[in-house]
Design an enzyme around this catalytic site. Structure first.
Site, mmCIF file in Angstrom:
data_model
loop_
_atom_site.group_PDB
_atom_site.id
_atom_site.type_symbol
_atom_site.label_atom_id
_atom_site.label_comp_id
_atom_site.label_asym_id
_atom_site.label_seq_id
_atom_site.Cartn_x
_atom_site.Cartn_y
_atom_site.Cartn_z
ATOM 1 N N GLY A 14 0.780 -1.226 0.000
ATOM 2 C CA GLY A 14 0.000 0.000 0.000
ATOM 3 C C GLY A 14 0.815 1.280 0.000
ATOM 4 O O GLY A 14 1.786 1.441 -0.750
ATOM 5 N N ILE A 15 0.426 2.188 0.871
ATOM 6 C CA ILE A 15 1.016 3.532 0.912
ATOM 7 C C ILE A 15 2.507 3.453 1.252
ATOM 8 O O ILE A 15 3.346 4.117 0.625
ATOM 9 C CB ILE A 15 0.253 4.401 1.947
ATOM 10 C CG1 ILE A 15 -1.168 4.674 1.443
ATOM 11 C CG2 ILE A 15 1.012 5.700 2.222
ATOM 12 C CD1 ILE A 15 -2.098 5.300 2.480
ATOM 13 N N ASP A 63 7.612 -6.170 15.037
ATOM 14 C CA ASP A 63 6.487 -5.351 15.480
ATOM 15 C C ASP A 63 6.958 -3.934 15.839
ATOM 16 O O ASP A 63 7.690 -3.744 16.810
ATOM 17 C CB ASP A 63 5.867 -6.035 16.707
ATOM 18 C CG ASP A 63 4.649 -5.307 17.229
ATOM 19 O OD1 ASP A 63 4.284 -4.246 16.684
ATOM 20 O OD2 ASP A 63 4.064 -5.813 18.215
ATOM 21 N N ASN A 90 4.331 4.965 9.135
ATOM 22 C CA ASN A 90 3.197 4.591 8.286
ATOM 23 C C ASN A 90 2.464 3.347 8.787
ATOM 24 O O ASN A 90 1.277 3.193 8.521
ATOM 25 C CB ASN A 90 3.729 4.347 6.865
ATOM 26 C CG ASN A 90 2.715 3.652 5.986
ATOM 27 O OD1 ASN A 90 1.779 4.270 5.479
ATOM 28 N ND2 ASN A 90 2.869 2.340 5.794
ATOM 29 N N SER A 142 -4.791 10.127 9.251
ATOM 30 C CA SER A 142 -6.011 9.733 8.530
ATOM 31 C C SER A 142 -7.039 10.846 8.627
ATOM 32 O O SER A 142 -7.015 11.659 9.564
ATOM 33 C CB SER A 142 -6.592 8.467 9.176
ATOM 34 O OG SER A 142 -7.880 8.195 8.671
ATOM 35 N N TYR A 155 -9.238 3.770 16.606
ATOM 36 C CA TYR A 155 -8.502 4.210 15.408
ATOM 37 C C TYR A 155 -8.464 5.736 15.350
ATOM 38 O O TYR A 155 -7.388 6.326 15.153
ATOM 39 C CB TYR A 155 -9.175 3.636 14.157
ATOM 40 C CG TYR A 155 -8.455 3.947 12.868
ATOM 41 C CD1 TYR A 155 -7.268 3.287 12.539
ATOM 42 C CD2 TYR A 155 -8.957 4.889 11.977
ATOM 43 C CE1 TYR A 155 -6.607 3.558 11.347
ATOM 44 C CE2 TYR A 155 -8.304 5.165 10.781
ATOM 45 C CZ TYR A 155 -7.130 4.497 10.476
ATOM 46 O OH TYR A 155 -6.477 4.770 9.291
ATOM 47 N N LYS A 159 -5.028 8.104 15.563
ATOM 48 C CA LYS A 159 -4.616 9.007 14.488
ATOM 49 C C LYS A 159 -4.614 10.462 14.965
ATOM 50 O O LYS A 159 -3.761 11.258 14.565
ATOM 51 C CB LYS A 159 -5.533 8.827 13.271
ATOM 52 C CG LYS A 159 -5.406 7.447 12.628
ATOM 53 C CD LYS A 159 -3.984 7.188 12.135
ATOM 54 C CE LYS A 159 -3.855 5.886 11.376
ATOM 55 N NZ LYS A 159 -2.505 5.671 10.833
ATOM 56 N N PRO A 185 -4.598 10.676 4.758
ATOM 57 C CA PRO A 185 -5.251 10.100 3.573
ATOM 58 C C PRO A 185 -6.673 9.632 3.909
ATOM 59 O O PRO A 185 -7.026 9.454 5.069
ATOM 60 C CB PRO A 185 -4.379 8.885 3.239
ATOM 61 C CG PRO A 185 -3.344 8.785 4.313
ATOM 62 C CD PRO A 185 -3.720 9.710 5.406
#
Ligand SMILES: NC(=O)c1ccc[n+]([C@@H]2O[C@H](COP(=O)([O-])OP(=O)(O)OC[C@H]3O[C@@H](n4cnc5c(N)ncnc54)[C@H](OP(=O)(O)O)[C@@H]3O)[C@@H](O)[C@H]2O)c1
Length: 247
Positions: A14-15, A63, A90, A142, A155, A159, A185
């Site tokens: 992905g990103i 991790d 990321n 995000s 989440y 963020k 994003p």
């Protein structure tokens, strides 16, 4: 100008993979971490090798939410490449849960991987950046950090925490020539959960943005490229979401 030495957490898909590929194309020695998907890591390695040769990058498994793993990986990168001066936080997980469904374990693992990992990596690389008098830190947050989003409270909180880390970092590190910024994003159709969606499912997302097309990894990479090349931009969160934050 110092040679760029980059570290991208969660850079095998992905990103993160898009950003790592871009860094390599800029001539940066680049380390990429991932958690457990060896198959994705192998494919990413092939892609990065085609770009710039195997000696220019390192793939590191472990991790990012574990400070001991982060310390060991940092030592390995220092030994192979030298001082990390571009850090891209990321790595992230996004298990979808409502308040009723969310357990303390999922809350903690989300905060640990999405937020604590960014602190652990900053703590490792900032001293070297300060000595070098140059650094770029980019935190991939995000839209959920601003508007709450649809994944869940854990989440959104992780963020939003990244944005606080970004603003504080910009304040402390600016005098050392280190910029600290975030990218927010949303609806990146070729990354993360959306990559596996059918066209019909993706159509359902289109009314969430102002522009007709959903985003792509390349849109986030362009934002990263701008921040990499912008010594006078620090403490900002760049929205890459087709105007979704206005709706
Ligand atoms: N896609 C979107 O539309 C979107 C929207 C908003 C924000 N974001 C944010 O953008 C970032 C990248 O998202 P993406 O969609 O590109 O994700 P992705 O395709 O799911 O890739 C996630 C990457 O993070 C790694 N990772 C996961 N847990 C880790 C851990 N504990 N330690 C080290 N690495 C770990 C994964 O490694 P393994 O494969 O080995 O697990 C993988 O390389 C995330 O922070 C996400 O929250 C994405």
């Amino acid at each position: 100008m110092e040679r760029l030495i980059g570290l991208v957490t969660g850079g095998t898909r992905g990103i993160g993979l898009g950003v790592a590929d871009y860094l390599l194309q800029q001539g940066a020695l680049t380390a990429v971490t991932y958690h457990s998907d060896d198959e994705a890591a192998h494919k990413a390695g092939k892609q990065l090798e085609r770009c710039c040769g195997a000696s220019q990058f390192l793939l590191l498994k472990g991790d990012s939410g574990d400070p001991d793993v982060v310390r060991r990986q940092h030592q390995e990168i220092q030994k192979a490449f030298g001082t990390v001066n571009v850090l891209v936080n990321n790595a992230g997980i996004m298990p979808q849960r409502s308040f009723e469904e969310l357990t303390p374990e999922i809350w903690e693992s989300t905060i640990r991987i999405n937020l604590n990992s960014a602190f652990y990596w900053c703590r490792e690389v900032v001293p070297g950046m300060k000595t070098q008098g140059f650094g770029r830190i980019v935190n991939i947050a995000s839209l959920a950090a601003r508007g709450g989003g649809v994944v869940g409270p854990h989440y959104a909180a992780s963020k939003a925490g990244l944005l606080g880390l970004t603003r504080y970092g910009a304040r402390e590190l600016g005098p050392y020539g280190i910029t600290v910024n975030a990218i927010n994003p949303a609806f990146i159709q070729d990354a993360g959960i959306f990559a596996g969606w059918s066209d019909a499912d993706k159509d359902g997302l289109r009314d969430k943005t102002l522009v007709p097309e959903l985003g792509r990894v390349a849109d986030v990479v362009r934002a990263f490229a701008y921040l990499l090349d912008s010594p006078f931009v620090t403490g900002v969160a760049l929205d890459v979401n087709g105007g979704a934050f206005m709706i």
